[in-house]
Scaffold this active site. Structure first.
Site, PDB file in Angstrom:
ATOM      1  N   TRP A 101      26.111 -13.071 -23.420  1.00 46.53           N
ATOM      2  CA  TRP A 101      26.673 -11.796 -23.233  1.00 46.53           C
ATOM      3  C   TRP A 101      26.450 -10.838 -24.213  1.00 46.53           C
ATOM      4  O   TRP A 101      26.032  -9.554 -24.108  1.00 46.53           O
ATOM      5  CB  TRP A 101      28.012 -11.940 -22.563  1.00 46.53           C
ATOM      6  CG  TRP A 101      28.001 -12.679 -21.361  1.00 46.53           C
ATOM      7  CD1 TRP A 101      28.543 -13.874 -20.999  1.00 46.53           C
ATOM      8  CD2 TRP A 101      27.274 -12.285 -20.082  1.00 46.53           C
ATOM      9  NE1 TRP A 101      28.230 -14.319 -19.631  1.00 46.53           N
ATOM     10  CE2 TRP A 101      27.480 -13.322 -19.035  1.00 46.53           C
ATOM     11  CE3 TRP A 101      26.310 -11.049 -19.610  1.00 46.53           C
ATOM     12  CZ2 TRP A 101      26.852 -13.251 -17.794  1.00 46.53           C
ATOM     13  CZ3 TRP A 101      25.737 -11.190 -18.249  1.00 46.53           C
ATOM     14  CH2 TRP A 101      26.132 -12.328 -17.522  1.00 46.53           C
ATOM     15  N   ASP A 171      34.228  -6.807 -24.577  1.00 45.83           N
ATOM     16  CA  ASP A 171      33.759  -6.970 -23.263  1.00 45.83           C
ATOM     17  C   ASP A 171      34.767  -8.237 -22.966  1.00 45.83           C
ATOM     18  O   ASP A 171      34.529  -9.355 -23.236  1.00 45.83           O
ATOM     19  CB  ASP A 171      32.200  -7.653 -23.283  1.00 45.83           C
ATOM     20  CG  ASP A 171      31.899  -8.038 -21.945  1.00 45.83           C
ATOM     21  OD1 ASP A 171      32.693  -8.207 -20.762  1.00 45.83           O
ATOM     22  OD2 ASP A 171      30.628  -8.552 -21.818  1.00 45.83           O
ATOM     23  N   LYS A 195      35.894 -12.488 -12.510  1.00 47.05           N
ATOM     24  CA  LYS A 195      36.327 -13.732 -13.033  1.00 47.05           C
ATOM     25  C   LYS A 195      37.924 -13.900 -13.087  1.00 47.05           C
ATOM     26  O   LYS A 195      38.524 -14.886 -12.555  1.00 47.05           O
ATOM     27  CB  LYS A 195      36.120 -13.708 -14.679  1.00 47.05           C
ATOM     28  CG  LYS A 195      34.523 -14.117 -14.849  1.00 47.05           C
ATOM     29  CD  LYS A 195      33.487 -13.290 -15.056  1.00 47.05           C
ATOM     30  CE  LYS A 195      32.049 -13.934 -15.077  1.00 47.05           C
ATOM     31  NZ  LYS A 195      31.164 -12.780 -15.888  1.00 47.05           N
TER      32      LYS A 195
HETATM   33  C1  LIG Z   1      29.979 -12.296 -16.132  1.00 47.25           C
HETATM   34  C2  LIG Z   1      29.924 -11.346 -17.528  1.00 47.25           C
HETATM   35  C3  LIG Z   1      29.245 -10.526 -17.581  1.00 47.25           C
HETATM   36  C4  LIG Z   1      28.275  -9.904 -16.494  1.00 47.25           C
HETATM   37  O1  LIG Z   1      28.996  -9.280 -15.409  1.00 47.25           O
HETATM   38  P1  LIG Z   1      28.589  -8.668 -14.221  1.00 47.25           P
HETATM   39  O2  LIG Z   1      29.599  -7.881 -13.634  1.00 47.25           O
HETATM   40  O3  LIG Z   1      27.818  -9.633 -13.483  1.00 47.25           O
HETATM   41  O4  LIG Z   1      27.513  -7.619 -14.788  1.00 47.25           O
HETATM   42  C5  LIG Z   1      29.193  -9.725 -18.974  1.00 47.25           C
HETATM   43  N1  LIG Z   1      30.031 -10.279 -20.094  1.00 47.25           N
HETATM   44  C6  LIG Z   1      30.752 -11.344 -19.510  1.00 47.25           C
HETATM   45  C7  LIG Z   1      31.407 -11.830 -20.909  1.00 47.25           C
HETATM   46  C8  LIG Z   1      30.662 -12.038 -18.654  1.00 47.25           C
HETATM   47  O5  LIG Z   1      31.186 -13.126 -18.217  1.00 47.25           O
END
Ligand SMILES: *Cc1c(COP(=O)(O)O)cnc(C)c1O
Length: 360
Positions: A101, A171, A195
């Site tokens: 990521w 993030d 998540k």
């Molecule tokens: C799942 C995830 C993403 C991507 O998320 P989307 O909503 O599908 O764009 C980005 N960063 C992390 C740490 C993730 O777990």
């Protein structure tokens, strides 16, 4: 049979929340309407969104000088919105590379600025967090971006990078609300909802208000935080149903002792699973450095990859679903977010012990 869903995302939600949503689906609080049928400008829906924001602010202790934005586009869209909004006339930004990521965030930042990679864990297959004193920061960086929990590699920060006046950008897609976080140490926190918050389609952004309003030339209206901050996330139609479910999750968290209590449960869950892996005499292996193991996403391999298919099939038959690892890592991955009960992890551990005994 009780089903336990270990998906990395979209992921398990609290059963109580799903049942409440089911009960309220056709007629929310006597309104005669489903939340998904309501005008976002009507008083019923506006009260739902305001309550969700107030509950989130309380749970995370979000200071008054931070905006909470309910956006769309996923965490992936934030990879671009962050440089567009936070460069503020500067030409470089610092990025820590801890895995898949981080790399995507870096790739997008490069379209807008010099993305200086302060440190990387690629030398050891993304299995650890580089020590803070090894980071090579750019003194002119507009901000520093990091990924507190790498969902795919299963590495997580147990400490906060202290970067002084440089806005810290996180993030938190896969570990938000799983442990206490000092929001005031961050310039911006973002997370895709699917998540640890609610359904896919909602993206949460928490941003300090002095960072808003200095976008790069050509930034589309919809990608400017100011547009959403000035309009209480109602410049256009927000993802109303996702915000409603997120609000129910926030209430569920409050009812269950808030984030501090959630952290204790998460420590217990992760401890149980890692202990089983470590006690298996090498039948199972987690490649991540001990101090950097994620409480949310637990990747592990089997001694003999030829057993992977059997493992997954027998796990499925026990109601233990979605354990297949990410294609880039292989093996297994158990995602054990807030809504995964301790009993789910215990059931998984019992199965793993049994499987190892039979096949070891
Ligand atoms: C799942 C995830 C993403 C991507 O998320 P989307 O909503 O599908 O764009 C980005 N960063 C992390 C740490 C993730 O777990």
């Amino acid at each position: 049979m009780t089903i336990y869903n270990f998906s990395a995302g979209p992921a398990v939600l609290p059963k109580e929340v799903l049942l409440q949503a089911q009960a309220e689906l056709p007629d929310w609080h006597g309104s005669g309407m489903s939340v998904m049928e309501m005008s976002h400008r009507g008083k019923e829906y506006m009260s739902i969104q305001a309550q969700a924001e107030a509950d989130l602010r309380e749970l995370m202790g979000i200071p008054a000088n931070y905006k909470v934005l309910f956006l769309q586009g996923g965490a992936s869209q934030q990879f671009a919105m962050i440089p567009m909004n936070l460069l503020r006339g500067k030409t470089s930004a610092d990025y820590l590379n801890t895995g898949e990521w981080s790399k995507k965030a870096i790739g997008e930042a490069k379209k807008f600025c010099a993305a200086n990679v302060v440190a990387s864990n690629a030398d050891r297959n993304c299995t650890y967090i580089p020590a803070f004193d090894s980071w090579q920061r750019d003194p002119n960086a507009a901000y520093l971006h990091y990924t507190p929990n790498e969902t795919i590699g299963g590495v997580e920060f147990n400490w906060l990078p202290e970067v002084g006046d440089v806005p810290l950008v996180a993030d938190m897609s896969s570990n938000i609300l799983s442990r206490p976080v000092d929001v005031s140490k961050h310039g911006l926190i973002y997370a895709g909802a699917q998540k640890n918050i609610g359904p896919a389609g909602l993206t949460l952004v928490i941003v300090r208000d002095d960072l808003i309003g200095q976008t790069v030339a050509g930034t589309p209206t919809m990608l400017d935080y100011k547009t959403h901050a000035d309009n209480d996330s109602m410049y256009n139609t927000p993802p109303t149903y996702g915000i409603y479910i997120a609000g129910l999750v926030f209430q569920w968290l409050k009812k269950n002792g808030g984030i501090a209590a959630m952290e204790q449960t998460n420590i217990a869950k992760a401890g149980l699973l890692y202990a089983a892996i470590d006690a298996s005499n090498g039948f199972y292996n987690c490649p991540v450095a001990l101090s950097d193991r994620s409480r949310m996403n637990v990747p592990f391999t089997l001694k003999d990859a030829a057993l992977d298919g059997d493992f997954l099939k027998q796990a499925d038959a026990r109601g233990l679903l979605q354990l297949k690892g990410h294609r880039s890592v292989g093996g297994m991955r158990a995602s054990i977010y807030n809504a995964m009960p301790l009993a789910g992890v215990q059931t998984l551990v019992d199965f793993m012990n049994e499987f190892a005994k039979k096949n070891g």
